[in-house]
Design an enzyme around this catalytic site. Structure first.
Site: not given
Ligand code: OXD
Ligand code: MN
Length: 584
Positions: A72, A200, A209, A229, A251, A253, A278, A368
């Site tokens: 991102r 992406y 998001k 989130h 993200s 973690c 998520d 991913r």
């Molecule tokens: C993030 C995702 O970046 O879930 O938080 O992709």
């Molecule tokens: Mn996320």
């Protein structure tokens, strides 16, 4: 498509977009399995997909993104509201007029020679009153097939849109993929997203998001709910009691790992059910509890670090019908990433042989997998429940190498909101920019809140005004390190030890120690059975360092002051109280 969409405002919008972007043809996606197969074949032919080993990984494909389009891009992400203050210091801002003009100039003619796909989708179970629909128009088949896995997509969503007459508009094009021509624009007042120049993840799969969090949080505020989130899990005890928990972490973690945790041997009879990994949409129920649905239908998880040891459930769902993005491959075309602990890679994420790129990561650190939630062994039908699951606890956490204890409990809802607002975490590869720097990431929503954080905290606080049985709020930190930089807490499956304490607190089964920052476990209440963790190390993880916390509080206050007058006044009362207690 069989559904009659004539004269609907959706058709008008599609025609407007067609005029602006000038595609060669327009395809309305119906979301069928057959359509998915057709698109997959097209992508294999165009080279957008590379087939992985179909014996070991049937239905699995590899996509390599453009090398500077791998995460991102927060500095190119804008919230366009009429008043700058409504977007707040937490967002990049542009006026809606400037936003549309700038981004439309990039969209003009950008689909010449390309196919434009119209992708109706539903975030949340189709029969849920809490679900919200959107339509993403895109020129990327990679986006279409990911949206098929990540959402309820196609004809079923279109039917709902025609009934409800409301949907979020999302316009996406990969443009020329140059970072200087990339913009991810949100117009919350118009329920609209326009994203160009990236193919992406969160930049391009607009349901995730952009819709479910940025536009979602804005909508949630006006409608009296929360778009967060957060992962959602159900923890079942050996007695069969289920407790639902939502947890917010920045993200990378470990949200996916925690959501799919398999308990260690010493926790026989315990079971974790995965409702989401998520995003959580949380609504107050008639009984005064908060109920959470997962608006997504799949997982877009971080590959590196995923292994039989860290997340066996994820490994079990990744051996069929999954899309891998920017991972490496072995000689026999199996996907490979750092931490996998098996197989030998021969090509890195860019498709270079390893000898051409020595010393560089094989998989991109933000590589991913995309996979349907139904493939996860800990999948539960509750993910389809229209009313969601009742939350007993909300957990906040971040990546903090020092100071922050393993776990503590907020003293009240308002204190918990303040704890969430004060979350700090070291940055990761999920977004472009420096990795490993501490930044404030309130509620893990820094990159995702679609309006002024001060108003958002105010909205959270309002939940306490209604008669309710609100969840208890906790903060955890799995990431404390020794001076030598080793993690002290084993993490992964062992995190259940902390969840057990949290559940016991929610059910009133265990006492805790009151400290200035909140309630902390008595050392004997965190089980060490089967763990190589000394009593002294656990004590260290549960200690409140008063001097360190005073500094932490100063830093939190400095950050919060940037929100000026809009900051909820109760925050200063909470800070003063904690500070006085720390000094006492
Ligand atoms: C993030 C995702 O970046 O879930 O938080 O992709
Ligand atoms: Mn996320």
């Amino acid at each position: 498509m069989n559904v009659n969409v004539d004269h609907h405002e959706l058709v008008k919008w599609v025609q407007e977009v067609e005029k602006l972007t000038q595609p060669e043809k327009v395809v309305w996606c119906n979301g069928s399995e057959e359509e998915y197969q057709t698109f997959t074949q097209q992508m294999l032919q165009s080279g957008d997909f590379l087939a992985l080993n179909q014996q070991t990984h049937p239905g699995c494909y590899l996509h390599r993104s453009s090398p500077d389009d791998v995460a991102r891009t927060e500095h190119l992400t804008f919230v366009c509201t009429h008043e700058r203050e409504d977007a707040g210091p937490n967002n990049n801002w542009m006026s809606p007029e400037d936003g549309h003009n700038k981004v439309d100039a990039l969209f003009a003619g950008c689909m010449r020679g390309r196919t434009m796909y119209v992708v109706p989708y539903c975030m949340g179970p189709l029969d849920s009153p809490f679900s919200r629909c959107g339509v993403e128009i895109t020129d990327s088949l990679y986006v279409v097939v990911n949206m098929k896995i990540m959402t309820r997509m196609g004809e079923v969503a279109l039917k709902k849109i025609l009934q409800e007459k409301a949907f979020v508009r999302g316009l996406h094009s990969t443009g020329d993929l140059k970072i200087e021509n990339r913009l991810i624009m949100h117009f919350p007042e118009e329920l609209m997203i326009k994203s160009i120049g990236s193919g992406y993840g969160g930049n391009a799969l607009l349901g995730k998001k952009c819709h479910a969090l940025r536009i979602g949080s804005y909508q949630a505020r006006s409608e009296g709910w929360l778009a967060e989130h957060m992962l959602i899990l159900g923890l079942e005890s050996p007695e069969g009691e289920k407790t639902y928990i939502a947890a917010a972490f920045p993200s990378q973690c470990g949200k996916t790992n925690l959501a799919m945790l398999i308990p260690p041997e010493s926790y026989q009879g315990w079971k974790i059910w995965t409702v989401g990994d998520d995003i959580a949409w949380i609504h107050p129920g008639e009984d005064g509890r908060l109920y959470a649905i997962n608006p997504e239908a799949g997982f877009f998880g971080v590959a590196p670090g995923t292994s039989e040891k860290t997340n066996p459930n994820a490994m079990a769902m990744l051996n069929r019908d999954a899309i891998f993005t920017n991972v490496g491959v072995t000689e026999d075309q199996q996907p490979w990433w750092e931490g996998l602990k098996s197989g030998d890679p021969v090509l890195n994420w860019r498709g270079e042989s390893l000898s051409e790129a020595p010393g560089q990561p094989v998989a991109h650190p933000n590589s991913r997998f995309t996979v349907s939630a139904k493939q996860c062994p800990s999948y539960t039908e509750e993910m389809e429940s229209p009313h969601g699951v009742p939350l007993s606890a909300i957990i906040f956490g971040g990546r903090r190498p020092s100071l922050i204890p393993l776990v503590f409990e907020a003293k009240s809802w308002a204190h918990g909101v303040w704890v969430g607002a004060s979350v700090g975490s070291e940055t990761t590869a999920a977004a472009t920019g420096q990795v490993g720097v501490l930044r404030r990431d309130p509620m893990a929503m820094k990159p995702f809140c679609g309006y002024n954080f001060a108003d958002y905290w105010g909205h959270w606080l309002e939940f306490a005004d209604k008669p309710s049985q609100l969840p208890k709020i906790f903060h955890v930190n799995w990431f404390r390190q020794t001076d030598a930089g080793e993690f002290i807490w084993p993490g992964f499956g062992e995190n259940i030890r902390v969840l057990e304490w949290i559940v016991a607190r929610c059910r009133g089964k265990v006492e805790a120690k009151s400290t200035p920052i909140g309630y902390v476990p008595h050392i004997e209440d965190i089980s060490r059975v089967g763990l190589k963790l000394s009593q002294a190390s656990l004590e260290g993880l549960l200690t409140v360092d008063r001097a360190g916390w005073q500094k932490e509080l100063e830093s939190t206050c400095r950050y919060m002051q940037t929100y000026g007058d809009r900051l909820p006044s109760v925050f200063s009362e909470i800070q003063e109280e904690i500070l006085a207690d720390l000094k006492a």
